[in-house]
Motif scaffolding. Structure first.
Motif, PDB file in Angstrom:
ATOM      1  N   SER A  50      28.161  -9.801 -30.661  1.00  0.00           N
ATOM      2  CA  SER A  50      29.536 -10.256 -30.830  1.00  0.00           C
ATOM      3  C   SER A  50      30.329  -9.242 -31.641  1.00  0.00           C
ATOM      4  CB  SER A  50      29.555 -11.617 -31.520  1.00  0.00           C
ATOM      5  OG  SER A  50      29.182 -11.486 -32.876  1.00  0.00           O
ATOM      6  N   ARG A  51      31.619  -9.478 -31.750  1.00  0.00           N
ATOM      7  CA  ARG A  51      32.475  -8.560 -32.500  1.00  0.00           C
ATOM      8  C   ARG A  51      32.190  -8.616 -33.994  1.00  0.00           C
ATOM      9  NH1 ARG A  51      38.375  -9.325 -31.827  1.00  0.00           N
ATOM     10  NH2 ARG A  51      38.491  -8.218 -33.811  1.00  0.00           N
ATOM     11  N   LEU A  52      31.545  -9.670 -34.456  1.00  0.00           N
ATOM     12  CA  LEU A  52      31.138  -9.767 -35.853  1.00  0.00           C
ATOM     13  C   LEU A  52      29.770  -9.101 -35.997  1.00  0.00           C
ATOM     14  CD1 LEU A  52      32.076 -11.038 -38.574  1.00  0.00           C
ATOM     15  CD2 LEU A  52      30.626 -12.993 -38.016  1.00  0.00           C
ATOM     16  N   GLN A 452      39.630  -3.717 -33.536  1.00  0.00           N
ATOM     17  CA  GLN A 452      38.653  -4.799 -33.592  1.00  0.00           C
ATOM     18  C   GLN A 452      38.236  -5.130 -35.026  1.00  0.00           C
ATOM     19  OE1 GLN A 452      35.053  -4.420 -31.168  1.00  0.00           O
ATOM     20  NE2 GLN A 452      35.597  -6.280 -30.073  1.00  0.00           N
ATOM     21  N   SER A 453      39.177  -5.039 -35.975  1.00  0.00           N
ATOM     22  CA  SER A 453      38.892  -5.437 -37.353  1.00  0.00           C
ATOM     23  C   SER A 453      38.844  -6.960 -37.442  1.00  0.00           C
ATOM     24  CB  SER A 453      39.969  -4.904 -38.304  1.00  0.00           C
ATOM     25  OG  SER A 453      39.988  -3.499 -38.305  1.00  0.00           O
ATOM     26  N   ALA A 463      50.258 -14.259 -39.799  1.00  0.00           N
ATOM     27  CA  ALA A 463      49.851 -15.391 -38.987  1.00  0.00           C
ATOM     28  C   ALA A 463      48.532 -15.083 -38.279  1.00  0.00           C
ATOM     29  CB  ALA A 463      50.932 -15.715 -37.963  1.00  0.00           C
ATOM     30  N   ASP A 464      47.802 -16.123 -37.953  1.00  0.00           N
ATOM     31  CA  ASP A 464      46.540 -15.943 -37.237  1.00  0.00           C
ATOM     32  C   ASP A 464      46.780 -15.198 -35.927  1.00  0.00           C
ATOM     33  OD1 ASP A 464      45.476 -17.373 -39.290  1.00  0.00           O
ATOM     34  OD2 ASP A 464      44.428 -18.819 -38.028  1.00  0.00           O
ATOM     35  N   ASP A 465      45.853 -14.316 -35.605  1.00  0.00           N
ATOM     36  CA  ASP A 465      45.947 -13.527 -34.377  1.00  0.00           C
ATOM     37  C   ASP A 465      44.531 -13.242 -33.916  1.00  0.00           C
ATOM     38  OD1 ASP A 465      46.803 -12.017 -32.272  1.00  0.00           O
ATOM     39  OD2 ASP A 465      47.771 -10.449 -33.473  1.00  0.00           O
ATOM     40  N   LEU A 466      44.018 -14.080 -33.041  1.00  0.00           N
ATOM     41  CA  LEU A 466      42.610 -14.030 -32.635  1.00  0.00           C
ATOM     42  C   LEU A 466      42.517 -13.429 -31.247  1.00  0.00           C
ATOM     43  CD1 LEU A 466      41.571 -17.622 -33.814  1.00  0.00           C
ATOM     44  CD2 LEU A 466      41.856 -15.534 -35.167  1.00  0.00           C
ATOM     45  N   THR A 467      42.370 -12.126 -31.179  1.00  0.00           N
ATOM     46  CA  THR A 467      42.248 -11.445 -29.899  1.00  0.00           C
ATOM     47  C   THR A 467      40.788 -11.160 -29.587  1.00  0.00           C
ATOM     48  OG1 THR A 467      42.415  -9.209 -30.812  1.00  0.00           O
ATOM     49  CG2 THR A 467      44.479 -10.352 -30.321  1.00  0.00           C
ATOM     50  N   GLU A 468      40.510 -10.873 -28.352  1.00  0.00           N
ATOM     51  CA  GLU A 468      39.125 -10.623 -27.953  1.00  0.00           C
ATOM     52  C   GLU A 468      38.673  -9.221 -28.303  1.00  0.00           C
ATOM     53  OE1 GLU A 468      36.341 -10.637 -23.900  1.00  0.00           O
ATOM     54  OE2 GLU A 468      38.357 -11.499 -23.877  1.00  0.00           O
ATOM     55  N   ALA A 470      40.958  -6.665 -29.834  1.00  0.00           N
ATOM     56  CA  ALA A 470      41.740  -5.988 -30.875  1.00  0.00           C
ATOM     57  C   ALA A 470      41.543  -6.717 -32.198  1.00  0.00           C
ATOM     58  CB  ALA A 470      43.202  -5.917 -30.456  1.00  0.00           C
ATOM     59  N   GLN A 471      42.601  -7.032 -32.914  1.00  0.00           N
ATOM     60  CA  GLN A 471      42.492  -7.621 -34.250  1.00  0.00           C
ATOM     61  C   GLN A 471      42.025  -9.076 -34.184  1.00  0.00           C
ATOM     62  OE1 GLN A 471      45.289  -6.332 -32.981  1.00  0.00           O
ATOM     63  NE2 GLN A 471      46.754  -8.010 -32.729  1.00  0.00           N
ATOM     64  N   TRP A 472      41.371  -9.494 -35.264  1.00  0.00           N
ATOM     65  CA  TRP A 472      40.991 -10.894 -35.457  1.00  0.00           C
ATOM     66  C   TRP A 472      41.401 -11.285 -36.870  1.00  0.00           C
ATOM     67  CZ3 TRP A 472      38.422 -14.338 -32.088  1.00  0.00           C
ATOM     68  CH2 TRP A 472      38.069 -15.574 -32.649  1.00  0.00           C
ATOM     69  N   TYR A 473      42.547 -11.957 -36.989  1.00  0.00           N
ATOM     70  CA  TYR A 473      43.069 -12.403 -38.276  1.00  0.00           C
ATOM     71  C   TYR A 473      43.004 -13.922 -38.265  1.00  0.00           C
ATOM     72  CZ  TYR A 473      45.065  -7.663 -38.252  1.00  0.00           C
ATOM     73  OH  TYR A 473      45.253  -6.297 -38.180  1.00  0.00           O
TER      74      TYR A 473
END
Length: 640
Positions: A50-52, A452-453, A463-468, A470-473
């Motif tokens: 996974s990205r994590l 992909q941070s 604001a939350d921004d949960l992309t596959e 790119a960024q995951w905020y």
């Protein structure tokens, strides 16, 4: 005790039991924490692909062993060290280090003047003091590296007075070519030959860009190009891995691959000399108090550096008035820096990790100002900064040249402003760097966040921004687990202790496991189809039956609480009040908890749908409590 005497004591014991029991329940009922979609409660939402990223392999022996306490084999005073703060003790230290084999060089409390670099070039040697405070073992260094060796711009980012590396220049040699490609997350590679390879051996997976720039783009999740500094062309990537097993031509490693392996990048396994099992501990390193020379003008008041070192450590060390505290360089893997304190005037790099993999920096405190408090650079990966505090904002310096998959977790107030590096090194950070539960406000890495941070925690400034890709905020209040490194390590080592109502907990100081209950109210299944609303309480799962009573197995190893005793006594003393009851069936180890103004029925009677007769209670010799229903049946409880 007779029943009449028992009745007379009931009210007082009820009050004491109720007070103690309520206090116990309030203290032991943790509040619910929020969960990240990347992890879940215990890693059920996560995979190594996974990205994590996987961070549990950071540190000394990948967390599989605690830092050792090796025997003393030499004492610097036996080689002429005085420790009076005046005599130059450099020669005595060098002689003691040269004589030491497989153990610690003891540095008794005192103030030792050091005027040249102390080199450790062999494995299994530890520098051990008797304390990192002002009255402990102090190495006083009145000179800079420029004073000793002459001026050089490199003293700004390299070199130190304790220098740990092999005695000869490190030259990697090819062991075998890799024959098949593999994706990130795999643990095995097929090689041309296994001659010269062995289980437990540390090797480097070496890959080099084919001229297309594809390796550099891969380190940025194909979101950006790598830098183009002369020393970065062609871009190479060296990933240290330890061999778990060899089966025919298949080599399996102890951890997942952090990147893809592409045949276009000419992958091969390399070997080289490495120093292992070296420690620096219980010391204080003080430099002469002089004004800070300025950014990139530092003359080299630098404390400790590592090159080509594995499974080693710095523990309980205070560094005062340094230009830079600790450096790591190429071919470094599996170090632990623990209980580090940085103090004194302003400096350049506090702790800087370059070209290094799986270094764990934990439980540190930075009391002074640094241009770059914590640095990752030069394709550093898998490194973890955990449980750190700073008197000033911690500068999380991403210094360019593709540092990727590094973790910052449970740190005090921080900033990304101050990230440095030459412009030609490209973006400050590479792919999948992760910022987990840092102090609010949680800032995002504006310049490389899209690569992909992962930024997860409370008080995000965006604001939350949960992309596959790119960024995951992701904003999560009261984030659980609070520390991602510790959660991943517990999952890897202590998973067998986890169940619906308990979690395995990893103890890093002892490299051991323990068990802790999940938060009260966590959903579970008690295995009884006749109950619903099943939820965890103190590590046990309990559901509610049609009678309004909840049943569940008692938590392992738990006996009767003060609240339970008080309630049992009150039932007998004032049965007519029909207050809340509780009992534990000794043989079946079930707990019954009933609503207010009801009495817990026998479990079998509840299942038959019959209203049970009122229970009476007696205490017999030996502390045994007997509950008796209308038909005379007794259910025994042994109070502990």
């Amino acid at each position: 005790m007779t029943r009449s005497k028992f009745r007379g004591l009931g009210l007082g014991m009820l009050r004491r039991g109720w007070a103690a029991g309520v206090a116990l329940l309030l203290a032991s009922a943790p509040a619910f924490g929020g969960m990240s979609k990347l992890w879940g409660a215990a890693g059920e939402a996560w995979t190594p692909t996974s990205r994590l990223p996987e961070y549990s392999h950071a540190g000394y022996h990948a967390g599989e062993a605690p830092l050792p306490e090796v025997p003393v084999v030499a004492n610097v005073t036996d080689f002429g060290a005085v420790g009076d703060g005046v005599t130059d003790d450099t020669g005595a230290f060098a002689a003691a280090i040269a004589a030491a084999e497989n153990g610690a060089v003891l540095i008794p409390a005192g103030r030792y003047v050091i005027t040249d670099v102390l080199r450790i070039s062999k494995s299994n040697v530890v520098l051990r003091g008797e304390g990192s405070g002002p009255d402990g073992s102090v190495l006083f260094i009145p000179q800079s590296l420029a004073d000793v060796y002459g001026p050089s711009p490199s003293w700004s980012w390299s070199g130190a007075f304790i220098d740990i590396r092999p005695s000869q220049e490190v030259i990697a040699t090819t062991a075998t070519a890799v024959m098949t490609a593999a994706p990130r997350g795999d643990t095995s590679l097929t090689v041309a030959s296994t001659v010269g390879l062995a289980e437990g051996q540390l090797v480097e997976l070496h890959q080099v860009d084919d001229g297309s720039g594809s390796l550099g783009r891969h380190l940025h999740n194909d979101q950006a190009e790598a830098g183009d500094c002369p020393y970065m062309v062609p871009l190479t990537l060296d990933s240290p891995l330890r061999i778990r097993s060899i089966d025919g031509g298949v080599v399996t490693f102890t951890q997942p691959l952090r990147t893809d392996v592409s045949l276009a990048w000419s992958p091969e396994l390399q070997t080289h000399e490495v120093v292992e099992e070296v420690g620096v501990e219980h010391l204080r390193i003080e430099f002469i108090e002089v004004p800070y020379a300025g950014h990139s003008k530092e003359p080299g008041y630098n404390a400790i550096t590592f090159t080509a070192v594995a499974d080693s450590w710095v523990r309980d060390v205070t560094i005062v008035d340094a230009d830079s505290g600790i450096f790591t360089g190429p071919y470094v893997k599996g170090l632990t820096f623990q209980d580090i304190a940085l103090e004194g005037r302003q400096g350049h790099h506090g702790i800087a990790l370059s070209y290094s993999t799986d270094v764990l920096v934990r439980d540190f405190n930075i009391a002074n100002v640094w241009t770059h408090s914590l640095t990752v650079s030069a394709r550093a990966s898998g490194n973890v900064f955990s449980r750190g505090t700073g008197a000033e904002l911690l500068v999380l310096d991403h210094h360019g040249d593709s540092p990727f998959e590094n973790l910052f977790t449970q740190l005090s107030a921080y900033t990304f402003a101050g990230s440095g590096g030459e412009e030609c090194t490209g973006l400050h950070g590479g792919a999948r760097n992760t910022y987990w539960n840092l102090a609010a406000p949680m800032y995002i890495p504006l310049l490389w966040g899209h690569v992909q941070s992962n930024v997860v925690g409370e008080g995000l400034v965006v604001a939350d921004d949960l992309t596959e890709d790119a960024q995951w905020y992701e904003t999560v209040s009261a984030l659980e687990p609070a520390n991602l490194y510790e959660a991943q390590t517990a999952r890897r080592f202590c998973g067998e202790l986890s169940d619906a109502c308990n979690l395995g907990v990893y103890e890093p100081d002892t490299a051991s496991c323990s068990q802790a209950p999940r938060p009260r109210g966590t959903a579970c299944d008690d295995g009884d189809p006749e109950t619903d609303g099943d939820a965890c309480a103190e590590g046990a799962c309990a559901g509610t039956s049609s009678s309004g009573c909840s049943y569940g197995p008692a938590a392992p190893g738990r006996g009767s609480s003060p609240l339970l005793l008080g309630l049992l006594l009150a039932m007998s003393a004032a049965a007519a009040s029909r207050r809340r009851g509780a009992f534990l069936q000794r043989k079946q180890r079930w707990v019954c908890r009933c609503a207010w103004r009801t009495i817990c029925p026998p479990r079998a009677a509840t299942r038959r749908g019959r209203r049970p007769d009122l229970l009476t209670t007696t205490i017999e010799e030996g502390g045994k409590v007997v509950l008796r229903d209308g038909d005379g049946t007794g259910r025994e409880l042994l109070l502990r």
